[in-house]
Every structure is written in structure tokens, then in C-alpha cells.
Design an enzyme around this catalytic site. Structure first.
Site: not given
Length: 663
Positions: A117, A155-156, A318, A326, A366, A369
């Protein structure tokens, strides 16, 4: 500087609760079950479309909104609001194949291929054009959709690049900052090692080179990279506002651990104020990988977020309900951890609690996760606690819009953090961010609500200001005004050493010498794991200095080499400044010497107490017992979590929580 705003998500009733929702990963029949379970859990807001570029735009010139239309309609029918993302954080393989020039290039000159990503160069004109088109199309289509509550850009953000497009953009940025080549050569001190530039084409990002790179180049590149991502965010936000001017816009900033990749204070003016909000992601680091216990980690993430919001409410976008896939060595939260951590974020200013993600993924990077609906299903500790916290938030709806006031601040300047990590430092162990977190944790243990503040801000409202490591500082003006006005300033070693160009100030300790009444003769780094004994029975670590009092009181000295004063105090105006020529091995001992007392009297160390207050005076005390013994909560009122009355003589049982509307 951040702009104040207390109503950050107007269309969400009460506090926000939910998580990232990725229905594209599941067959249609699961969606209906999702809505049913969301109602059961009290979910009222979900983030959608974060990684769905490939579905919306499956090829060049092809657009397909059918699935997203169905998701948005389903949410609206279910009475659940959407935090609609622009999906631009992860371009699909077709895009990278069609536009290989948009792929990021690392410092070694290697192109990073698709397959993960954030595979983009922020400075690629092609990518910039594509994300603006995506944001514009989404905003035009969904601006008036009944499910829409807010917009989520990207995102981030964290990606940087060293390609030729980046080099060109970097030169333009440098010309705006330094003017001409003479200005650049002065700022970077290029007479050292014969690095003087005679043409702009010679100026490159800090690509791999034969030896130690120029520190000024490295520092300016960090600034430029942060600004490049900010410009990317702003371009998407502007495209959204053209079609949807009445809905809040945000992106999820990262406050986990020691992350300091972007100058979030510079971002502050663009993610606060009308139709803007600060939203952050915070994940706990396993305690075997970090010195800070989980409750203090959660408090730091929340206090950092509140600082970025300028004291206004913010939103936890989040967190993890259990383990994070991770992290090295997975970990599991024990019963009650999720509830206590989530409530701590709300106590410290969040207008709710969101998770990554709603339902655990069956595949992908993930897949392990944790999620609100875990692989273990609804008959699980995780989902039971998800439901319990959703019920809690419903009872806490009246706190929406209230704020937190802090007595203390720890100073954070991202430029200083970056400068302290430039090449050629006298010690590899003088990292800034871990030290800020260590001091914050000590204040947390002492029961002191603490902001993370920029040294250029108005600090007059704080009783104490701590600068554990403020390496870069142009002058002492703001800090001097704070002390003269009656504040207590504590400055850690190796502070005020360089100016904004990372040039060493004449005379040590540079910008702060006159304010502190101290002269530093030389630096004496301490070996890793070693300690330096002081004559008052305390110890220092990591760093020491040969320092002398010019116009300051000596409070303690090194017993052995360098044998000079280690702790200084000086009265200035109505306040005082302390200077530490070493990092205290035990920060708690120093806070005790300073006379720092808890926000609430006689607070047990394991009891977290934080007050949120409305402008009209209504106030709420959040009480969270992280310990193994009962702890007295010295307030009176109604416990909103249970509906029962609370008296000042009552104790909170181990692991329990209370939110008391004060009377």
C-alpha cells in the site's frame, strides 16, 4: 496553530462509535448481519472506502460506484453514519502499471513496486491529478447522501520519495524557503567539505552518498516531505469542499509510539476549525518492546491528539480491540483492558472511540489484526466488551463538546525532533521522542493531566512546562515570557543548542543560556546502561555536561567526573527555570523535588482521574483503576456508567471504571 472547535461531528448523535468497515471483502449476505451486529454493539459511525480504489476505478477512465452506492444506502437505512474515505491511500496495480513514474523511489534509487500500500510518490503530478479527480468525483456523488457524516482524506500519511519529480519539487520548496543559492548555501553550511552549490540542478534529495550527508539537507528534506503530504491532503480537501462544503473533513494522523514523521503542528491549522477535526490512530506497543506501560501509552496518545487539536475535542479514529498484527510478537489484551484503554481516550478529549476494524479480515496482510467482530465470532471476550463499551458511550452522550484543561505541558517541536536525529550527533542515544514519552509517563503516574505543546504557543495557562529535549530553538522569547509570568520551566540537557538551520549557537547552551544563567563548557555523553551519581542521592543517565553556574543556584552536582553542577535553579520574574545537565534516571524523584502534586488530592498511582468540562460549568470526572487495589475517588455526583450516586468516601474496585457527573 490549531483552531478551536467543540462540535466536530455535528450529524452524529452523541459520541461516535464504530470502526473501519470493509464490506468489499465480504459477500452481500454478510452485510445484513453486519448492520444487525452494529445495532447490537451501539455502532453509529463507520469508516468506509479507505482501500477501495480498485473497485471504484477498476481501470483507466472506468468508474463503477454501484457497490459503494449499495453500502452507503445500507448504512443510511440502518441509521449508521459514514466517514467516507477518498480511497487514495493505495493506488491499484493497474494505475502503477499505467503510470510507473508515480511509484516511490527510495534513497538507494530503487523503485518500490506495487504489492502493498502507499505505493505512490507524493510529488508526482500524475498522482496528484488522479487523487484530486477521485476526491472530486466522490464528493460530487455523495455530498447529499443521508449516510454521510464526514470525509476521510487518504490514510495515515507517511510516504516520502527520492525520485526526479521529488527532486524538482524539493528545489522549488527550497527556493521558497531560502530564496537564492546564496541563501541555501548559507543555511546548509556548504563551505564544509566543499559542498557549495553553483546551480540548482545540483541540489538533490538526500539520496545515498559516499559518507555522512549534510545535516541541513537532511533536516530540510524532512520539512519538505511533511509539506508535500500536507499539500496532497489539502488538494483533496479543496476538491471535496467544492461539492460538499458543509461536512467535516479529516485524515487519520498517527500518534503511536515514537512516530514523528510529519510536522503535525504545521498540519494543525488545516485539520482544525470549522468543518475540520483532528482524528488520530493510536496502537499500543507490546510492553516487551517498550518501556511505557499500556495505560500510560494510551494517555500519551490521547494527550498528543488533544494537543494537535489545540485543546478542542478530537476523535480516536483507529485502535485495536486486541492484538495488532504488525507488531513483533503478537500480544493479547486481558479482560477489561479494552474498556479501560478506550475510556481513557474519551476521558482525555476524544468524542468517541473507533477501531480498525469492524470485522476481522480473512485474508491479506492484516488478517490477524484484531477487530470488533473477531475471528472467534460474537461469543468472545472481545465482542462482549465491544458491546459493553457501546452501551457506556450511549450513557455518556452528554459529555459531547466538553474539553480537558491541563496543569502541565511537555514541549514537542517536530523540527527539533528531526534536527536531533540528523547525522553527526555526539551521542546516538539522545533521541527526543522516547524522552518526551518517559517524562509524560512520570507525570501520568503522578496524576497530572499533561498536554503536548509546541514551544511557540502561548504557555501562560500551565503551572509547569517541561522541555526534556528541545535541541533546536531560535530564541528563548516564548519560554522567557512564560517564566517571567510566573510559570515553572524545566529544561533537559542538550537543549537550545542549534538554530532553525541546525547551526550551533555561539556559546553553550545556546538560545537558553541567558535565561537559565548557565554556561556549558563541554558535553560528556554517558555510555549505554551506565549511570552518573549525583551528590543528592539521585542518578543521571545517557548524557552529562561540564556546566557552570553564571547566575543560577546549584541544586546538585556530579559526584564523579565531570564533578561539576548537574541541577540548576534560577528565579526569573515571578517564575523559575530549572536546568538539568543530565537526564534523570528516575524522573519521579525529580518531580517530587519540584513539588508536583496530583490534579486530585491523595490520588493512588494506579488510579487515572481526568476531568472534562463544558463551557457552562458542567463537569465530569473519569475514574479508571488500572491497579490491583481499591482506590478512593474524591468527588461526589452521579456515576453515568451505572446510574448510581457517588460519594467522596467511595472507592473504585480494581479494574473498574466510573464517569461521575459532578454536583
Amino acid at each position: 496553530m490549531a483552531h478551536r472547535n467543540t462540535d466536530i461531528i455535528p450529524t452524529v448523535d452523541g459520541l461516535a462509535y464504530g470502526g473501519d468497515y470493509n464490506p468489499e471483502q465480504w459477500p452481500r449476505e454478510v452485510w445484513d448481519e453486519d448492520i444487525r451486529l452494529m445495532h447490537e454493539a451501539g455502532v453509529n459511525l463507520v469508516s468506509v472506502n479507505i482501500f477501495a480504489w480498485a473497485g471504484i476505478n477498476p481501470g483507466p477512465g472506468r468508474w463503477d460506484f454501484e457497490q459503494l452506492d449499495a453500502v452507503m444506502d445500507l448504512l443510511a437505512e440502518g441509521g449508521i453514519k459514514a466517514d467516507l474515505a477518498t480511497s487514495t491511500a493505495s493506488p491499484p496495480p493497474w494505475f502503477s502499471q499505467a503510470h510507473p513514474e508515480t511509484l516511490p523511489v527510495n534513497a538507494e534509487g530503487l523503485t518500490l513496486n506495487s504489492g502493498a500500500r502507499a505505493e505512490y510518490c507524493p510529488n508526482s503530478p500524475v498522482f496528484q491529478e488522479a487523487v484530486v479527480e477521485m476526491a472530486s468525483r466522490l464528493a460530487e456523488r455523495y455530498a447529499n447522501h443521508p449516510a454521510l457524516a464526514m470525509w476521510h482524506v487518504g490514510n495515515e500519511y507517511y510516504r516520502s520519495c527520492h525520485c526526479d519529480d521529488t527532486a524538482a519539487a524539493f528545489r522549488t520548496w527550497l527556493q521558497e524557503r531560502h530564496g537564492d543559492l546564496d541563501g541555501l548555501n548559507h543555511a546548509w553550511g556548504t563551505t564544509f567539505w566543499s559542498q557549495t552549490y553553483s546551480d540548482w540542478s545540483q541540489v538533490l534529495p538526500p539520496r545515498i552518498c559516499a559518507e555522512t550527508p549534510n545535516p541541513g539537507l537532511v533536516l530540510d528534506y524532512r520539512r519538505f516531505s511533511s509539506d508535500a503530504l500536507l499539500n496532497l491532503f489539502r488538494s483533496e480537501a479543496a476538491a471535496i469542499e467544492a461539492h460538499s462544503p458543509d461536512k467535516p473533513i479529516t485524515t487519520n494522523l498517527m500518534v503511536t509510539g515514537n512516530f514523528s514523521g510529519l510536522d503535525y503542528h504545521r498540519w494543525g491549522e488545516h485539520v482544525t476549525g470549522p468543518n475540520r477535526l483532528v482524528a488520530t490512530d493510536h496502537y499500543l506497543i507490546p510492553e516487551h518492546d517498550d518501556d511505557i506501560p499500556w495505560p500510560a501509552q494510551a494517555a500519551f496518545g490521547a494527550d498528543a491528539s488533544r494537543g494537535l487539536a489545540g485543546g478542542s475535542p478530537w476523535l480516536l479514529m483507529e485502535q485495536s480491540s486486541n492484538s495488532s498484527a504488525w507488531r513483533r510478537g503478537y500480544f493479547a489484551k486481558k479482560p477489561g483492558d479494552q474498556l479501560r484503554h478506550s475510556l481513557s481516550y474519551v476521558a482525555r478529549g476524544s468524542e468517541g472511540a473507533m477501531y480498525f476494524q469492524w470485522r476481522a479480515s480473512r485474508y491479506g496482510a492484516e488478517r490477524y489484526h484484531s477487530a470488533m467482530v473477531p475471528h472467534g465470532g460474537t461469543d468472545s471476550k472481545v465482542f462482549r466488551e465491544v458491546k459493553q463499551f457501546g452501551a457506556w458511550l450511549k450513557t455518556l452522550a452528554e459529555i459531547k463538546g466538553s474539553t480537558v484543561a491541563s496543569r502541565a505541558a511537555v514541549l514537542l517541536d517536530f523540527n527539533s525532533v528531526w534536527a536531533a536525529n540528523t547525522p553527526g550527533q555526539p551521542s546516538a542515544d539522545m533521541d527526543t521522542y522516547p524522552e518526551l514519552r518517559r517524562w509524560h509517563a512520570a507525570l501520568w503516574r503522578r496524576g497530572v493531566t499533561t498536554d503536548l505543546a509546541n514551544p511557540a504557543w502561548d504557555l501562560s495557562g500551565y503551572e509547569y512546562v517541561f522541555a526534556p529535549h528541545l535541541y533546536l530553538l531560535d530564541d528563548d522569547a516564548h519560554l522567557r515570557a512564560y517564566v517571567e509570568g510566573g510559570g515553572t520551566l524545566v529544561v533537559g540537557p542538550y537543549s537550545g543548542i542549534v538554530d532553525g538551520n541546525e547551526h550551533v549557537h555561539p556559546g553553550l547552551p545556546g538560545a537558553l543560556g541567558d535565561l537559565m544563567g548557565v554556561r556549558v563548557e563541554e558535553f560528556v555523553p554517558i555510555a549505554e546502561g551506565a549511570k552518573a551519581a549525583l551528590d543528592d542521592g539521585t542518578e543521571g543517565r545517557t548524557w552529562s555536561e561540564v556546566a557552570h553556574a553564571v547566575d543560577a543556584e546549584v541544586v546538585a552536582s556530579f559526584k564523579d567526573y565531570p564533578g561539576t553542577p548537574a541541577v540548576f535553579r534560577r528565579k526569573v520574574g515571578r517564575g523559575e527555570v530549572w536546568y538539568l545537565a543530565t537526564r534523570p534516571a528516575d524522573v519521579d524523584q525529580f518531580l517530587a523535588r519540584l513539588g508536583v502534586v496530583p490534579d486530585f488530592p491523595e490520588t493512588a498511582e494506579h488510579l487515572e482521574l481526568v476531568r472534562r468540562t463544558h463551557a457552562d460549568g458542567r463537569s465530569y470526572v473519569f475514574a479508571i483503576n488500572h491497579g490491583e487495589e481499591p482506590a478512593k475517588v474524591p468527588v461526589t455526583g452521579k456515576n453515568l456508567l451505572t446510574g448510581g450516586l457517588w460519594t467522596a468516601a467511595r472507592s473504585l474496585e480494581p479494574g473498574d471504571c466510573a464517569v461521575i457527573r459532578e454536583t
